[in-house]
Design an enzyme around this catalytic site. Sequence first.
Site, PDB file in Angstrom:
ATOM      1  N   CYS A  98      63.403  48.125 -66.809  1.00 34.94           N
ATOM      2  CA  CYS A  98      63.353  48.918 -65.584  1.00 34.94           C
ATOM      3  C   CYS A  98      64.490  50.121 -65.624  1.00 34.94           C
ATOM      4  O   CYS A  98      64.054  51.242 -64.925  1.00 34.94           O
ATOM      5  CB  CYS A  98      63.668  48.155 -64.426  1.00 34.94           C
TER       6      CYS A  98
ATOM      7  N   ASP B 233      67.370  47.474 -59.490  1.00 37.06           N
ATOM      8  CA  ASP B 233      66.881  45.657 -59.226  1.00 37.06           C
ATOM      9  C   ASP B 233      68.187  44.837 -59.628  1.00 37.06           C
ATOM     10  O   ASP B 233      68.254  43.731 -60.380  1.00 37.06           O
ATOM     11  CB  ASP B 233      66.104  45.630 -60.539  1.00 37.06           C
TER      12      ASP B 233
ATOM     13  N   LYS C  41      59.937  49.072 -55.455  1.00 42.76           N
ATOM     14  CA  LYS C  41      59.050  49.477 -56.326  1.00 42.76           C
ATOM     15  C   LYS C  41      57.902  48.298 -57.111  1.00 42.76           C
ATOM     16  O   LYS C  41      58.480  47.296 -57.264  1.00 42.76           O
ATOM     17  CB  LYS C  41      59.925  50.122 -57.669  1.00 42.76           C
TER      18      LYS C  41
END
Length: 265
Positions: free
Chosen positions: A207, A64, A174
């Site tokens: 995450c 990310d 995701k």
Amino acid sequence: MYFGEVCSVSAVETALKPVAALPKLLTGSSPVKKVVREAKLVSFSAQPHSCTLPFERTALVMIDLQKDFLDPRGFGACLGNDVRPCASILPACAAILAAWRERGGTVVHTLEAHVPDLSDCPPSKLDGPRTPPPGKRIGDVLSPEMGRILVQGEPGNGLMPGVEAKAGEKVVHKPGKGAFYATDLEEHLRARGITHLVFTGVTTEVCVQTSMREANDRGFECVVLEDCTSSYFPEFRQSALEMIRAQGGIIGWTAASGDLIAALP
């Protein structure tokens, strides 16, 4: 015949004599060798103890590193977070990414992203009681520069400069915190014989740690690079790192990227 035939030993020996006369392909002077691609082992300092990775069976996972979370005009900043601690890891992330690519290593990038119609976004995340106010929710247009929040293809959903994906590198969109939830990441890794994962990215306690725990439960060995992961809350980052390496490395190892780069073949 329900089970097979009955025969004498001498009859079997007679029948096998021509086979015994054939060249020895499986044993003896001309063995058939099983071709196995051996991985170069990479050993380096880590916590709670030293770590060894089989390079060809290890993937670098960049979690990310997207404008939504790292750009001062992005989603993370609009929620009142100081994005500078997260953005500060970008040079270290770029360095390990370049070193990994130079040696032909497997690379995976993830983006927290939803399809444009938001059909993969659960109500609790979209407009539940814990969501931000209108205008700052997933799918809302944050600004002309950033576009819709956490939506695939929008400007804010792109990777930061210096850590963008190259052709041939896997990009996982995701819809949740973890990289394995509702994605094809596990199948992608298994198909390539990947057994070990090196994690970088943001945020450490959300995450990154979630993805490591998912990977751990699926049997992958994991290490996170401490200087390549961060949080809006430094104390959360530190706590997450300590959780990962606690109890002999219950989730995996933590290490410095410089030590890993120095050990690469």
